[in-house]
Design a protein around this motif. Sequence first.
Motif, PDB file in Angstrom:
ATOM      1  N   PHE A   1       0.854  -1.192   0.000  1.00  0.00           N
ATOM      2  CA  PHE A   1       0.000   0.000   0.000  1.00  0.00           C
ATOM      3  C   PHE A   1       0.885   1.235   0.000  1.00  0.00           C
ATOM      4  N   LYS A   2       0.238   2.401  -0.285  1.00  0.00           N
ATOM      5  CA  LYS A   2       0.935   3.684  -0.292  1.00  0.00           C
ATOM      6  C   LYS A   2       0.267   4.629   0.703  1.00  0.00           C
ATOM      7  N   PHE A   3       1.064   5.557   1.253  1.00  0.00           N
ATOM      8  CA  PHE A   3       0.524   6.544   2.176  1.00  0.00           C
ATOM      9  C   PHE A   3       1.169   7.896   1.882  1.00  0.00           C
ATOM     10  N   PRO A   4       0.460   9.010   2.181  1.00  0.00           N
ATOM     11  CA  PRO A   4       0.983  10.349   1.881  1.00  0.00           C
ATOM     12  C   PRO A   4       2.103  10.728   2.838  1.00  0.00           C
ATOM     13  N   VAL A   5       3.088  11.452   2.307  1.00  0.00           N
ATOM     14  CA  VAL A   5       4.222  11.872   3.128  1.00  0.00           C
ATOM     15  C   VAL A   5       4.366  13.395   3.150  1.00  0.00           C
ATOM     16  N   THR A   6       3.416  14.135   2.566  1.00  0.00           N
ATOM     17  CA  THR A   6       3.427  15.594   2.616  1.00  0.00           C
ATOM     18  C   THR A   6       2.029  16.068   2.972  1.00  0.00           C
ATOM     19  N   GLU A   7       1.891  17.377   3.205  1.00  0.00           N
ATOM     20  CA  GLU A   7       0.595  17.980   3.503  1.00  0.00           C
ATOM     21  C   GLU A   7      -0.160  18.341   2.232  1.00  0.00           C
ATOM     22  N   GLN A   8       0.391  18.068   1.062  1.00  0.00           N
ATOM     23  CA  GLN A   8      -0.295  18.384  -0.184  1.00  0.00           C
ATOM     24  C   GLN A   8      -1.509  17.475  -0.377  1.00  0.00           C
ATOM     25  N   ARG A   9      -2.533  18.029  -1.063  1.00  0.00           N
ATOM     26  CA  ARG A   9      -3.701  17.220  -1.381  1.00  0.00           C
ATOM     27  C   ARG A   9      -3.309  16.136  -2.381  1.00  0.00           C
ATOM     28  N   GLN A  10      -3.767  14.917  -2.117  1.00  0.00           N
ATOM     29  CA  GLN A  10      -3.399  13.782  -2.947  1.00  0.00           C
ATOM     30  C   GLN A  10      -4.595  12.869  -3.145  1.00  0.00           C
ATOM     31  N   SER A  11      -4.669  12.255  -4.283  1.00  0.00           N
ATOM     32  CA  SER A  11      -5.725  11.284  -4.545  1.00  0.00           C
ATOM     33  C   SER A  11      -5.506  10.039  -3.704  1.00  0.00           C
ATOM     34  N   GLY A  12      -6.602   9.429  -3.301  1.00  0.00           N
ATOM     35  CA  GLY A  12      -6.471   8.204  -2.520  1.00  0.00           C
ATOM     36  C   GLY A  12      -7.733   7.891  -1.739  1.00  0.00           C
ATOM     37  N   VAL A  13      -7.752   6.707  -1.150  1.00  0.00           N
ATOM     38  CA  VAL A  13      -8.882   6.235  -0.354  1.00  0.00           C
ATOM     39  C   VAL A  13      -8.852   6.913   1.011  1.00  0.00           C
ATOM     40  N   LEU A  14      -9.979   7.462   1.425  1.00  0.00           N
ATOM     41  CA  LEU A  14     -10.112   8.054   2.745  1.00  0.00           C
ATOM     42  C   LEU A  14     -10.676   7.016   3.710  1.00  0.00           C
ATOM     43  N   PHE A  15     -10.677   7.342   4.979  1.00  0.00           N
ATOM     44  CA  PHE A  15     -11.170   6.394   5.964  1.00  0.00           C
ATOM     45  C   PHE A  15     -12.672   6.204   5.808  1.00  0.00           C
ATOM     46  N   PRO A  16     -13.157   4.985   5.925  1.00  0.00           N
ATOM     47  CA  PRO A  16     -14.591   4.705   5.716  1.00  0.00           C
ATOM     48  C   PRO A  16     -15.438   5.190   6.884  1.00  0.00           C
ATOM     49  N   LYS A  17     -16.759   5.219   6.647  1.00  0.00           N
ATOM     50  CA  LYS A  17     -17.729   5.608   7.665  1.00  0.00           C
ATOM     51  C   LYS A  17     -18.695   4.440   7.887  1.00  0.00           C
ATOM     52  N   PHE A  18     -18.816   4.010   9.128  1.00  0.00           N
ATOM     53  CA  PHE A  18     -19.735   2.931   9.486  1.00  0.00           C
ATOM     54  C   PHE A  18     -20.876   3.516  10.316  1.00  0.00           C
ATOM     55  N   SER A  19     -22.100   3.089  10.028  1.00  0.00           N
ATOM     56  CA  SER A  19     -23.239   3.539  10.818  1.00  0.00           C
ATOM     57  C   SER A  19     -24.353   2.512  10.708  1.00  0.00           C
TER      58      SER A  19
END
Length: 709
Positions: free
Chosen positions: A172-190
């Motif tokens: 997997f890949k993860f962001p290493v700067t504060e710049q906006r980047q494309s990618g999967v965000l954390f999901p929401k469960f309800s």
Amino acid sequence: MPLDNAGLALRASGTGVEIKANETSVQQNKMAEFAGKVQIISDSAQIQAQHARIDKVTQQLNASGNIRFEDPQIRVSSDDVHLDFNSGELSLDKTAYEMVGINGRGEAGRIELSKERGIELQDVSFTTCPVGEEDWEMIASSIQLAPGDIWGTVTHARFYMMDVPVLYLPYFKFPVTEQRQSGVLFPKFSSSDSTGMSYEQPYYWNIAENYDATISPRAMVNRGVQLKTEFRYLTDKSQGQIDLEYMQHDRNQDSEEERYFYRFIHRSSFAKGWQLNININAISDDNYIVDLGSDFYNRADTHLYRNAGVAYRDDNLSFSAELRDFQLIGNHPDSYRALPELKLDYVEPLFNGLDFLLHSELTYFDSAEQTAPAATRFHIAPGLRYSVYENWGEFSAETTLLQTNYRQQDGDQYGLKDDVSRTISRSRLYGSMTFERDSSWFGSSKQTLEPKAQYLYTSYQDQTDIGLYDTTRLQNNFAGLFRGQEFTGLDRISDTNQLTLGLTTRLLDNKDEELIRFSLGQIFYLTDNRVLEAHKGTNRSALAGELDWRLGSKWFMHSEVQMDSETHKLDKSSLSFDYRLGEDKLIQISHRFVRELSNERIDQLGITASWPISQNWHWVGRWYKDMDSHRTIESYTGVQYESCCWSLQLVTQRYLNNRFDQNGLQQGNAFESGIALKFIFKGMGGGNTTRAMLNDGLFGYRQPYFLNE
């Protein structure tokens, strides 16, 4: 040829590296050894060690003993370090590291750095937690940070929570700067009675520097799959957002019709003083918000407003041209659309506090109802105003001529005239004064007494031949007593011959900050109203009062009261007590009473609170009870655990769902219950979400009404 000279510095020829040490030994210009506080310095990095050796033949450097390495990307402690001057590659073994610029640290069996490949950490652990408080940790075969890449690459990652393995990812890949980047965000469960279990997975798409989108598929056990999208744009002179939600088939609905919601917001400045504003909304059916929820509207809304217009403003002139439309939610009386509405206001200072005023409107009203006429209304109101503002008070005198012309299509079919001209004059005198004296009441140092008075005269003209297009009765509080008009819009202008008296007193501390503010006022009608919609049957208005009291450094009280002068019964009242220790540490107890509002009586008691339970635990809640029906109408409880590097939120709520039946009438006895869970890793594409839960839990909370707060 050994040398012993404290602080001796040697520059390795051709390498751009300077070496400092307490002891230096050079052998036939081929080998150099350094000992004691060795510093190896280049343009981009620095190494500290106890021992170092340079082989000038092979262009190799080896150092050992309490290694400290630092460059713009990483700080490392290591047992030894190896540097190849030819390739520029550097390696460190048995390391503990800390990232620079991002929150992250860990240990690695080996770290390799080079200009071409960047940083590679092998047999590595990673966490964002402080030393000794590793609530979560990732252990991986490798982490690669390539030069210029905004993503870090991880292989064979195992995630641990409290030393318990919870997840394995081969890559997997993860962001290493504060710049906006494309990618999967954390999901929401309800979960709720309406949707059942719900899982929403947002994906963020960084399209360009000034464009982005979020695409969020949402799967609901009871209803099916919904697609939510958000598109945002920003330019030098404009900004906007497009939201679209779509559901092809709702399994919980009898019909096969599609369900959708869309929203378009745009604001721009296209010339000096000119602005363009657009707000367009729509839903597929009355129960869309009730069934599926909304980030923009709530279950109590009765209209979705749509408008598009341009506006101009300078020091003396303001102009607007707007189209105003709406979508009704449920079975509510239809309202008129303004297609379009033009407004122009002009102020011209003449001399010595005298101003010329001009207000004008031109509006075309249309309605979807067959029982309502369309109409065009033109209104112009020139006037003169004289005003004086001093520290001790103010005075103003104003006179206005209000000329309104209507053209009502087929007015005779609705008991109205086709063409109506109405001319009304209005005069207003207003004055207020401020007196001060020393005071010791309730710990104050100063008291003010601020009487104010207003006389208002408006001539009468019969208005029964005019339809009601944008006019409703206004509600009065203390400030509303001095408003000078009883209706919104222009279709009814009440004849008035009235005197308004008001009094405000304040207690101030030695810093001139308010401790107490109390206001009381009433309108006295000198003659009866002849405009039918404004008839009151009494010679005075309700007595209106307001009280703000800072009971201490942490306690506040706010109250508003309107009492009927004839029956001496409360028409409206509100009361709230606030205890505030900080932005996230507060309690509010409130009560609201309205004797009659849309043929209903309101008598509600509420409690809203936010309080840290411990260093890492926080609780937020609200509760409202209807005192007439003796039932809870809404409850909300949220609990959050937040450590340095992860957070967990659990929210439960129960509320009236206000669902509409087939006739468009709201059901007042059905309740909806729901629960939501949110988990976030910080430093791996997540963020601090404490404020989000506070904002949800404190919805409807109002801070104390002090001017100095």
